[in-house]
Design a protein around this motif. Structure first.
Motif, PDB file in Angstrom:
ATOM      1  N   GLY A 219       0.839  -1.194   0.000  1.00 49.62           N
ATOM      2  CA  GLY A 219       0.000   0.000   0.000  1.00 49.62           C
ATOM      3  C   GLY A 219       0.875   1.244   0.000  1.00 49.62           C
ATOM      4  N   TRP A 220       0.345   2.324  -0.550  1.00 46.16           N
ATOM      5  CA  TRP A 220       1.112   3.563  -0.705  1.00 46.16           C
ATOM      6  C   TRP A 220       1.677   4.062   0.619  1.00 46.16           C
ATOM      7  N   HIS A 221       0.918   3.930   1.700  1.00 47.33           N
ATOM      8  CA  HIS A 221       1.340   4.529   2.973  1.00 47.33           C
ATOM      9  C   HIS A 221       2.529   3.806   3.605  1.00 47.33           C
ATOM     10  N   CYS A 222       2.767   2.571   3.211  1.00 44.92           N
ATOM     11  CA  CYS A 222       3.804   1.773   3.883  1.00 44.92           C
ATOM     12  C   CYS A 222       5.212   2.283   3.628  1.00 44.92           C
ATOM     13  N   GLU A 223       5.464   2.777   2.417  1.00 47.66           N
ATOM     14  CA  GLU A 223       6.852   3.028   2.026  1.00 47.66           C
ATOM     15  C   GLU A 223       7.553   4.028   2.935  1.00 47.66           C
ATOM     16  N   CYS A 224       6.880   5.135   3.274  1.00 41.48           N
ATOM     17  CA  CYS A 224       7.552   6.171   4.071  1.00 41.48           C
ATOM     18  C   CYS A 224       7.838   5.683   5.479  1.00 41.48           C
TER      19      CYS A 224
END
Length: 492
Positions: A219-224
């Motif tokens: 999911g997009w939020h995981c990377e940061c």
């Protein structure tokens, strides 16, 4: 120095106190690389470049991490739709990484033109799939996520009972959670507000990796959260980005970090405000979407002329980073004139003749200038006040050039130091030269000086016709010639 920054989480200015002084960890959300960089990319880049420069100037050792999003940023929202990079790759019949690399290069070129310093580390989401999978495992193990048909979703309701979801954005999600049960089409999710930590890839989805749950993608939020923790530790100082990221992206980051490690990861959250165009939000559908290259070349219906990268930087710094900025062609023209005025005055410092004493008005400005600029920067980076202070000094410089004041060698050196420090080192402005070729610029200047010497000889011989012709021709070519007591000066 007491450096105050506005913490989005506490909604107040706070004294900056690093977790491990003098070391500072700073993470800023970088671009999603599926299109040309635009004005919206420029503001956070310049805002956090200003912070990066100033913290280093104050003596901190800064590790600045700015990520590249090259997977998981879906077309419709954070959980649904086609990956934007994969979609463009299909349309152009290229590999997704070709698309990502091409636009990453374009972003870097634009940042270099804007004089934005490169970060200490620039991790890519696709290069940290393992770390993101491990993050999902931790959240599942702690009971704050659930698997559904090969996808993994964050359990907002369970998290909200133990912690507070919505504290960054100020949203109360209790009602939203309850109401979501009444909605149709929740599908794999227990609640409409739950967000994806891992998505099972559909057969047509190009970008996919193996995981314990399915072949899919994070999911997009995981990377940061995953990359911030890897490079800055489980607790670091500053996390930044645009205000559009407060919800849901940064709110979800807080939840992920707390769910995986039991407490907040970030001490200070910072967000720059948005840029509108003639009062409207910038967007392709509105026809007011302008890329940075279009600004630099003047190739857009909203632009009357090209604008240099430094004009764009000056325009952005002329407002406080937390204030909204409305772009217009007229505003950029004003910024261009303001930048020219500032850089011309700084160059004119070299022409000032010193005296045995400094007159009272000049003395007051010179003695107070540096502290005023520091005070502005220490008050949550008030760059617009720094620029105003530098303009006050420009008026003094112009008076000294016109022999309407006096200044000693020591005070002139102090004025020179302050102007260069804040204009160039901290604000990050620079003199833009043709092609960046210093030798060519020097030769160019010598040719113009030679032409002005011919004009001076014509004036000395009272050959007014030749003198006027030279001046008029130079004006046609874009030169402004000014006659002073010490001879003629020029600028392009």
């Amino acid at each position: 120095m007491n450096f105050l920054i506005y913490n989005t989480l506490s909604r107040r200015k706070e004294l900056f106190q690093p977790i491990a002084a003098p070391n500072v960890g700073m993470y800023v959300c970088g671009p999603t690389v599926y299109g040309d960089p635009h004005l919206g990319h420029a503001r956070p880049a310049i805002t956090f470049d200003l912070l990066f420069r100033y913290l280093k100037h104050l003596g901190y050792k800064v590790r600045y991490v700015r990520n590249i999003t090259d997977v998981g940023h879906l077309e419709h929202d954070a959980d649904e739709g086609e990956d934007k990079i994969a979609k463009k790759a299909k349309l152009e019949q290229l590999e997704p990484m070709e698309i990502a690399q091409y636009y990453t290069n374009r972003y870097h070129q634009a940042m270099e033109a804007l004089n934005v310093l490169p970060p200490s580390i620039e991790p890519h989401a696709t290069g940290h799939i393992i770390e993101q999978i491990e993050l999902v495992k931790e959240i599942l193990a702690n009971g704050f996520a659930y698997e559904s048909n090969g996808s993994v979703y964050f359990d907002i309701e369970k998290y909200n009972k133990q912690y507070k979801y919505g504290k960054l954005s100020g949203r109360n999600l209790d009602d939203v959670i309850n109401n979501s049960r009444e909605l149709d089409g929740v599908g794999e999710k227990r609640n409409q507000v739950d967000f994806a930590l891992w998505k099972a890839a559909q057969p047509e989805h190009i970008m996919r990796w193996p995981s314990p749950w399915s072949d899919g993608f994070p999911g997009w939020h995981c990377e940061c959260t995953a990359m911030g923790r890897k490079y800055l530790g489980s607790h670091f100082d500053i996390h930044g980005g645009g205000m559009d990221l407060v919800f849901p992206h940064h709110e979800c980051e807080i939840a992920q970090a707390t769910a995986s490690q039991g407490d907040d990861m970030v001490k200070y959250w910072m967000h720059n405000n948005m840029i509108t165009i003639n009062g409207q939000k910038m967007g392709k559908s509105l026809g007011n979407f302008i890329t940075l290259e279009q600004f630099f070349k003047g190739e857009h219906a909203s632009l009357s002329q090209p604008y240099s990268p430094m004009t764009i930087r000056f325009f952005i710094l002329s407002a406080h980073y937390r204030s909204p900025v409305d772009f217009s062609d007229e505003a950029l023209q004003a910024s261009q004139k303001g930048l020219d005025r500032l850089l011309t005055a700084i160059a004119d410092i070299e022409r000032i003749q010193t005296a045995k004493e400094t007159d009272a008005q000049t003395k007051k400005v010179v003695d107070e200038l540096m502290q005023k600029c520091y005070d502005a920067m220490n008050d949550d980076m008030q760059s617009q006040i720094v620029i105003s202070n530098l303009f006050d000094a420009c008026r003094v410089i112009n008076s000294l050039v016109d022999h309407k004041g006096s200044i000693t060698n020591a005070d002139l050196a102090k004025l020179h130091e302050t102007m260069y420090l804040f204009a160039f080192d901290i604000l990050g402005l620079k003199n833009e030269t043709s092609g960046g070729n210093a030798a060519r610029e020097e030769a160019f200047g010598k040719v113009v000086d030679m032409v002005l010497e011919l004009r001076a000889k014509a004036k000395a011989n009272k050959d007014w016709a030749t003198s006027d012709e030279i001046r008029n021709k130079l004006a046609e070519f874009g030169f402004t010639v000014k006659d002073t007591k010490d001879g003629a000066t020029w600028k392009l």
